[in-house]
Design a protein around this motif. Structure first.
Motif, PDB file in Angstrom:
ATOM      1  N   ARG A 227       0.061  37.170 -19.349  1.00  0.00           N
ATOM      2  CA  ARG A 227       0.227  38.507 -19.933  1.00  0.00           C
ATOM      3  C   ARG A 227       1.651  38.712 -20.441  1.00  0.00           C
ATOM      4  O   ARG A 227       2.620  38.402 -19.755  1.00  0.00           O
ATOM      5  CB  ARG A 227      -0.106  39.556 -18.878  1.00  0.00           C
ATOM      6  N   ILE A 228       1.759  39.199 -21.648  1.00  0.00           N
ATOM      7  CA  ILE A 228       3.063  39.429 -22.275  1.00  0.00           C
ATOM      8  C   ILE A 228       3.440  40.905 -22.183  1.00  0.00           C
ATOM      9  O   ILE A 228       2.626  41.783 -22.488  1.00  0.00           O
ATOM     10  CB  ILE A 228       3.046  39.002 -23.751  1.00  0.00           C
ATOM     11  N   GLN A 229       4.651  41.165 -21.751  1.00  0.00           N
ATOM     12  CA  GLN A 229       5.167  42.531 -21.729  1.00  0.00           C
ATOM     13  C   GLN A 229       6.486  42.582 -22.489  1.00  0.00           C
ATOM     14  O   GLN A 229       7.290  41.639 -22.416  1.00  0.00           O
ATOM     15  CB  GLN A 229       5.370  42.998 -20.284  1.00  0.00           C
ATOM     16  N   LEU A 230       6.681  43.652 -23.209  1.00  0.00           N
ATOM     17  CA  LEU A 230       7.931  43.813 -23.944  1.00  0.00           C
ATOM     18  C   LEU A 230       9.102  43.856 -22.971  1.00  0.00           C
ATOM     19  O   LEU A 230       8.985  44.390 -21.861  1.00  0.00           O
ATOM     20  CB  LEU A 230       7.895  45.101 -24.771  1.00  0.00           C
ATOM     21  N   ALA A 231      10.193  43.261 -23.394  1.00  0.00           N
ATOM     22  CA  ALA A 231      11.370  43.131 -22.529  1.00  0.00           C
ATOM     23  C   ALA A 231      11.788  44.476 -21.954  1.00  0.00           C
ATOM     24  O   ALA A 231      11.797  45.501 -22.653  1.00  0.00           O
ATOM     25  CB  ALA A 231      12.522  42.516 -23.318  1.00  0.00           C
ATOM     26  N   GLU A 232      12.094  44.464 -20.665  1.00  0.00           N
ATOM     27  CA  GLU A 232      12.573  45.677 -20.007  1.00  0.00           C
ATOM     28  C   GLU A 232      14.044  45.891 -20.371  1.00  0.00           C
ATOM     29  O   GLU A 232      14.897  45.085 -20.030  1.00  0.00           O
ATOM     30  CB  GLU A 232      12.432  45.542 -18.485  1.00  0.00           C
ATOM     31  N   VAL A 233      14.293  46.961 -21.071  1.00  0.00           N
ATOM     32  CA  VAL A 233      15.661  47.309 -21.470  1.00  0.00           C
ATOM     33  C   VAL A 233      15.964  48.703 -20.934  1.00  0.00           C
ATOM     34  O   VAL A 233      15.121  49.598 -21.011  1.00  0.00           O
ATOM     35  CB  VAL A 233      15.823  47.281 -23.001  1.00  0.00           C
ATOM     36  N   TRP A 268      12.405  43.773 -29.260  1.00  0.00           N
ATOM     37  CA  TRP A 268      10.943  43.764 -29.143  1.00  0.00           C
ATOM     38  C   TRP A 268      10.304  43.079 -30.356  1.00  0.00           C
ATOM     39  O   TRP A 268       9.329  42.342 -30.210  1.00  0.00           O
ATOM     40  CB  TRP A 268      10.423  45.194 -29.011  1.00  0.00           C
ATOM     41  N   ILE A 269      10.858  43.329 -31.545  1.00  0.00           N
ATOM     42  CA  ILE A 269      10.320  42.711 -32.765  1.00  0.00           C
ATOM     43  C   ILE A 269      10.442  41.193 -32.685  1.00  0.00           C
ATOM     44  O   ILE A 269       9.490  40.457 -32.990  1.00  0.00           O
ATOM     45  CB  ILE A 269      11.046  43.256 -34.015  1.00  0.00           C
ATOM     46  N   LEU A 304      -3.943  38.361 -24.904  1.00  0.00           N
ATOM     47  CA  LEU A 304      -2.505  38.429 -25.127  1.00  0.00           C
ATOM     48  C   LEU A 304      -2.132  39.674 -25.923  1.00  0.00           C
ATOM     49  O   LEU A 304      -1.229  40.437 -25.556  1.00  0.00           O
ATOM     50  CB  LEU A 304      -2.057  37.169 -25.867  1.00  0.00           C
ATOM     51  N   PHE A 305      -2.856  39.913 -26.998  1.00  0.00           N
ATOM     52  CA  PHE A 305      -2.536  41.044 -27.856  1.00  0.00           C
ATOM     53  C   PHE A 305      -2.920  42.370 -27.200  1.00  0.00           C
ATOM     54  O   PHE A 305      -2.276  43.392 -27.436  1.00  0.00           O
ATOM     55  CB  PHE A 305      -3.235  40.894 -29.207  1.00  0.00           C
ATOM     56  N   ASN A 306      -3.954  42.355 -26.385  1.00  0.00           N
ATOM     57  CA  ASN A 306      -4.306  43.573 -25.664  1.00  0.00           C
ATOM     58  C   ASN A 306      -3.196  43.986 -24.700  1.00  0.00           C
ATOM     59  O   ASN A 306      -2.917  45.173 -24.518  1.00  0.00           O
ATOM     60  CB  ASN A 306      -5.614  43.383 -24.898  1.00  0.00           C
ATOM     61  N   SER A 307      -2.587  42.988 -24.051  1.00  0.00           N
ATOM     62  CA  SER A 307      -1.485  43.299 -23.140  1.00  0.00           C
ATOM     63  C   SER A 307      -0.293  43.849 -23.910  1.00  0.00           C
ATOM     64  O   SER A 307       0.394  44.768 -23.448  1.00  0.00           O
ATOM     65  CB  SER A 307      -1.080  42.049 -22.347  1.00  0.00           C
ATOM     66  N   LEU A 308      -0.054  43.307 -25.099  1.00  0.00           N
ATOM     67  CA  LEU A 308       1.022  43.826 -25.939  1.00  0.00           C
ATOM     68  C   LEU A 308       0.699  45.247 -26.412  1.00  0.00           C
ATOM     69  O   LEU A 308       1.567  46.121 -26.431  1.00  0.00           O
ATOM     70  CB  LEU A 308       1.221  42.918 -27.156  1.00  0.00           C
ATOM     71  N   LEU A 309      -0.560  45.470 -26.765  1.00  0.00           N
ATOM     72  CA  LEU A 309      -0.968  46.784 -27.237  1.00  0.00           C
ATOM     73  C   LEU A 309      -0.784  47.835 -26.144  1.00  0.00           C
ATOM     74  O   LEU A 309      -0.340  48.959 -26.406  1.00  0.00           O
ATOM     75  CB  LEU A 309      -2.425  46.749 -27.682  1.00  0.00           C
ATOM     76  N   ASP A 310      -1.098  47.457 -24.907  1.00  0.00           N
ATOM     77  CA  ASP A 310      -0.897  48.385 -23.782  1.00  0.00           C
ATOM     78  C   ASP A 310       0.570  48.776 -23.661  1.00  0.00           C
ATOM     79  O   ASP A 310       0.897  49.940 -23.383  1.00  0.00           O
ATOM     80  CB  ASP A 310      -1.364  47.736 -22.468  1.00  0.00           C
ATOM     81  N   THR A 341       0.418  43.137 -38.851  1.00  0.00           N
ATOM     82  CA  THR A 341       0.155  41.693 -38.787  1.00  0.00           C
ATOM     83  C   THR A 341      -0.620  41.332 -37.523  1.00  0.00           C
ATOM     84  O   THR A 341      -1.513  40.478 -37.526  1.00  0.00           O
ATOM     85  CB  THR A 341       1.473  40.899 -38.817  1.00  0.00           C
ATOM     86  N   MET A 342      -0.262  42.003 -36.433  1.00  0.00           N
ATOM     87  CA  MET A 342      -0.895  41.709 -35.140  1.00  0.00           C
ATOM     88  C   MET A 342      -2.362  42.135 -35.136  1.00  0.00           C
ATOM     89  O   MET A 342      -3.224  41.414 -34.641  1.00  0.00           O
ATOM     90  CB  MET A 342      -0.158  42.436 -34.017  1.00  0.00           C
ATOM     91  N   PHE A 343      -2.636  43.329 -35.663  1.00  0.00           N
ATOM     92  CA  PHE A 343      -3.970  43.894 -35.486  1.00  0.00           C
ATOM     93  C   PHE A 343      -4.685  44.146 -36.818  1.00  0.00           C
ATOM     94  O   PHE A 343      -5.806  44.548 -36.843  1.00  0.00           O
ATOM     95  CB  PHE A 343      -3.883  45.219 -34.710  1.00  0.00           C
TER      96      PHE A 343
END
Length: 343
Positions: A227-233, A268-269, A304-310, A341-343
């Motif tokens: 599962r991919i999560q955007l970096a915690e900043v 994030w990009i 993978l993309f669903n986890s990013l979408l969340d 591009t993703m979706f």
């Protein structure tokens, strides 16, 4: 070997805080005395049925038989064993072996109302519905409604281990099925009324379905682990106190805030672009593989993309985008193109 079926009876519940009570030394001594009497009474009840359970638990959990016996006779739910042995009794008997919060024997209240406590592995009886399952589950299952006696306990009771000591229930179930149940099924010689046994087409279809289920289980577990999560900043300073549209406009007019959030958005990009590149690379490498691998690739990509979408829908991302929108930031164009591009 008999086939056993596990019902998903393990549920999590929120632990409730209990008020600590300071006991006098006399009271503690009296309670200890009563506990000792109860334990000795239970010890006297132990027969070959109990010894069978103790032996299996000792082998499966790597505790000595003495340690297992001590845990059983000290357990508040000791009566469940008798209910399991009784005619038409409990269908299952569950033991958890896992870390449990223990209080020191001379626990006393601290100034903040807490007590001295520590984690320690403990073997205990459970119904499977009131404790979080975080370790090993040892289970006994009845084969019939007959009374369990010293002479039939070996034939009427099945034993198994479900190991989730790494905290991953999916992996525990996968290992249980792949390393225990499926080999047992495939070595099964007698299938009741089905005389052909393993040569029967229905039996073969059944075994194939079980294999596919384990494959799906493995794939699901892997997708969760990947599962991919955007970096915690750390952006709480900028977004935590935003309540109404005027707050976003004010934040968007602050150059320091917008520059910081643009940096975060670019992080994030870049992260999402890297995920897309790696996903496409995997796709190209799998071009010469059959339809099963193709299907697995798209299932993995969707997960993978669903986890990013969340994550994209999360409050921190929405607030960041809203502030940058109020500031008319040019980085939003890159973000929108990437999401398309993703979706």
């Amino acid at each position: 070997m008999e086939i056993v079926v596990i019902s998903n009876s393990f549920t999590s519940c929120n632990t409730t805080a209990k008020k600590s009570i300071v006991l006098s030394s006399e009271t503690r001594k009296e309670l200890a005395k009563q506990a000792k009497v109860t334990k000795e009474e239970r010890r006297a009840q132990i027969d070959e049925r109990h010894k069978y359970l103790i032996s299996k638990l000792s082998d499966g959990i790597d505790l000595s038989e003495q340690q297992v016996e001590e845990a059983i006779i000290s357990d508040d739910k000791f009566q469940l064993i008798e209910q399991f042995f009784a005619p038409n009794g409990l269908k299952k008997l569950l033991f958890f072996y896992q870390d449990v919060l223990q209080q020191t024997s001379n626990a006393s209240l601290r100034s903040d109302g807490s007590t001295n406590s520590f984690l320690q592995k403990k073997l205990f009886l459970t119904m499977g519905s009131t404790e979080n399952f975080t370790g090993i589950c040892a289970f006994f299952l009845r084969m019939s409604d007959k009374v369990i006696t010293t002479s039939n306990v070996c034939q009427e009771v099945n034993f198994g281990i479900f190991d989730c000591s790494n905290g991953n229930i999916l992996q525990g179930l996968e290992l249980f099925l792949s390393q225990i149940m499926i080999p047992a099924l495939k070595s099964q010689q007698h299938w009741g009324a089905v005389k052909e046994g393993l040569k029967n087409s229905q039996i073969q279809d059944f075994l194939y379905s079980v294999d596919r289920f384990v494959d799906t289980l493995s794939s699901s577990r892997q997708n969760l682990e990947d599962r991919i999560q955007l970096a915690e900043v750390d952006i709480d300073t900028y977004v935590s106190n935003l309540q109404n549209p005027s707050d976003y406009i004010t934040a968007g007019s602050n150059t320091e805030i917008t520059e910081k959030l643009e940096e975060v958005l670019m992080i994030w990009i870049k992260q999402i672009r890297q995920v897309l590149v790696e996903s496409e690379q995997m796709r190209r490498e799998a071009d010469d593989i059959g339809p099963s691998a193709e299907l697995e690739h798209w299932k993995s990509r969707m997960s993978l993309f669903n986890s990013l979408l969340d994550d994209i829908k999360s409050s921190r991302v929405k607030k960041t985008l809203s502030i940058l929108q109020a500031a008319r930031s040019k980085t939003l164009k890159q973000w929108k193109e990437l999401v398309i591009t993703m979706f």
